[in-house]
Design a protein around this motif. Structure first.
Motif, short mmCIF file in Angstrom:
data_model
loop_
_atom_site.label_atom_id
_atom_site.label_comp_id
_atom_site.label_asym_id
_atom_site.label_seq_id
_atom_site.Cartn_x
_atom_site.Cartn_y
_atom_site.Cartn_z
N ALA A 1 -4.96 -0.62 4.39
CA ALA A 1 -4.43 -1.92 4.82
C ALA A 1 -5.36 -3.04 4.39
CB ALA A 1 -4.25 -1.93 6.32
N GLU A 2 -4.79 -4.06 3.74
CA GLU A 2 -5.56 -5.22 3.29
C GLU A 2 -5.51 -6.36 4.29
OE1 GLU A 2 -7.47 -4.89 0.88
OE2 GLU A 2 -6.67 -3.24 -0.30
N MET A 3 -4.71 -6.21 5.33
CA MET A 3 -4.62 -7.13 6.47
C MET A 3 -4.04 -6.29 7.60
SD MET A 3 -1.12 -9.35 5.65
CE MET A 3 -1.63 -10.00 4.06
N ASP A 4 -3.89 -6.83 8.79
CA ASP A 4 -3.17 -6.12 9.83
C ASP A 4 -1.71 -6.04 9.42
OD1 ASP A 4 -5.54 -6.02 11.22
OD2 ASP A 4 -4.91 -7.39 12.81
N THR B 1 -3.17 -1.23 -0.42
CA THR B 1 -3.56 -0.73 -1.73
C THR B 1 -3.50 0.79 -1.67
OG1 THR B 1 -5.00 -2.61 -2.18
CG2 THR B 1 -5.39 -0.61 -3.47
N ILE B 2 -2.94 1.41 -2.71
CA ILE B 2 -2.89 2.87 -2.79
C ILE B 2 -4.26 3.34 -3.26
CG2 ILE B 2 -1.80 4.87 -3.89
CD1 ILE B 2 0.75 3.12 -4.19
N VAL B 3 -4.97 4.03 -2.37
CA VAL B 3 -6.34 4.45 -2.69
C VAL B 3 -6.42 5.92 -3.12
CG1 VAL B 3 -7.47 2.67 -1.33
CG2 VAL B 3 -6.87 4.84 -0.23
N PHE C 1 9.71 3.45 2.99
CA PHE C 1 8.58 2.76 3.60
C PHE C 1 8.73 1.26 3.46
CE2 PHE C 1 4.23 1.09 3.42
CZ PHE C 1 3.60 1.75 4.47
N LEU C 2 8.51 0.55 4.56
CA LEU C 2 8.47 -0.92 4.58
C LEU C 2 7.19 -1.37 5.26
CD1 LEU C 2 12.11 -1.92 5.62
CD2 LEU C 2 10.99 -2.40 3.44
N CYS C 3 6.72 -2.58 4.92
CA CYS C 3 5.54 -3.11 5.58
C CYS C 3 5.60 -4.64 5.64
CB CYS C 3 4.26 -2.63 4.92
SG CYS C 3 4.15 -2.89 3.14
N TYR C 4 4.93 -5.16 6.66
CA TYR C 4 4.99 -6.58 7.03
C TYR C 4 3.61 -7.04 7.48
CZ TYR C 4 9.85 -5.08 7.60
OH TYR C 4 11.09 -4.54 7.39
N ASN C 5 3.32 -8.32 7.28
CA ASN C 5 2.16 -8.94 7.90
C ASN C 5 2.39 -8.85 9.41
OD1 ASN C 5 0.49 -10.87 9.18
ND2 ASN C 5 0.46 -12.18 7.36
N ALA C 6 1.50 -8.14 10.12
CA ALA C 6 1.72 -7.90 11.55
C ALA C 6 1.72 -9.20 12.36
CB ALA C 6 0.65 -6.95 12.09
N ARG D 1 4.16 1.57 13.37
CA ARG D 1 2.98 1.11 14.12
C ARG D 1 2.25 0.04 13.33
NH1 ARG D 1 -2.30 4.53 14.91
NH2 ARG D 1 -3.14 2.45 14.94
N VAL D 2 1.37 -0.68 14.02
CA VAL D 2 0.50 -1.65 13.36
C VAL D 2 -0.74 -0.91 12.87
CG1 VAL D 2 -0.92 -3.71 13.68
CG2 VAL D 2 1.37 -3.60 14.69
N VAL D 3 -1.05 -1.12 11.61
CA VAL D 3 -2.24 -0.55 10.98
C VAL D 3 -3.21 -1.71 10.77
CG1 VAL D 3 -3.11 0.73 8.99
CG2 VAL D 3 -0.78 1.17 9.83
N ARG D 4 -4.40 -1.58 11.31
CA ARG D 4 -5.38 -2.66 11.24
C ARG D 4 -6.04 -2.73 9.86
NH1 ARG D 4 -3.51 -5.74 15.01
NH2 ARG D 4 -3.29 -4.65 17.00
N LYS D 5 -6.46 -3.94 9.49
CA LYS D 5 -7.14 -4.16 8.21
C LYS D 5 -8.28 -3.16 8.06
CE LYS D 5 -9.53 -7.61 5.41
NZ LYS D 5 -9.99 -9.00 5.31
#
Length: 195
Positions: free
Chosen positions: A164-167, A78-80, A36-41, A15-19
């Motif tokens: 999330a630091e961006m979408d 960022t891992i919080v 786990f993978l992630c991309y600039n939405a 899913r898309v995670v918002r900033k």
């Protein structure tokens, strides 16, 4: 909370995670690897970069306070929070082909196929799979440089929380591996919460 799912062993989630939103991944029973993978939405060609994440974080293991960087030097997450402390950046994902080479078993369930299922929902495919993060997976490096997939160190209820630091498009595979100790030879469910 905007999303709360239990992902079965061998399942996937995307899913898309918002900033500003957070994703909490909970290892419900312990010792369960989560690929786990992630991309600039907005521009998925900008994606997680394992090498830059390690260089900028100064470690092959991820933990609280560290960021997941793109190849353009931008923070994706960022891992919080982190109650485990051992998250692998070098082992990559299992695939049917690699399982056959390593364990002489054909047509196994695997994380690569799970990534492909999750990415397809967003128009992405095989060319978009890069070296991923393995949350809760322990891959020690010996003095001679040899790596191993060892028993996971997570306990029931351990979690990692990412902001999330961006979408960001986030995709995960609840690893189905039974031929090495990444999951204690017994894949179990996880919980994913977005808030």
């Amino acid at each position: 909370m905007t999303d709360d799912h239990v992902i079965p062993p061998g399942g996937h989630w995307a899913r898309v995670v918002r900033k500003g939103q957070t994703v909490r991944i909970v290892d419900l029973e312990g010792r369960q690897a989560v690929d786990f993978l992630c991309y600039n939405a907005a521009r998925p060609e900008e994606r997680y970069n394992a090498a830059d994440t390690m260089k900028l974080g100064g470690s092959i293991f991820l933990g609280k306070g560290m960021a997941l960087y793109s190849g353009l030097g931008n923070k994706l997450f960022t891992i919080v929070e982190d109650t485990c402390g051992y998250h692998d950046t070098i082992g990559g994902c299992c695939s049917s082909e690699i399982n056959e080479l390593r364990y002489s078993v054909k047509n196994t369930p695997n994380c690569r196929d799970n990534f492909l299922r999750g990415l397809a929902e967003f128009g992405l495919g095989v060319k978009d799979i890069v070296t991923n993060v393995n949350f809760f997976m322990y891959v020690p490096i010996g003095p001679d440089g040899r790596m191993a997939i060892a028993d996971g160190r997570s306990k029931p209820g351990d979690y990692v929380e990412l902001q999330a630091e961006m979408d960001v498009l986030a995709v995960l595979s609840n690893c189905p591996q039974i031929y090495n100790p990444a999951n204690g030879y017994n894949p179990t469910p996880i919980r994913v919460c977005v808030s």
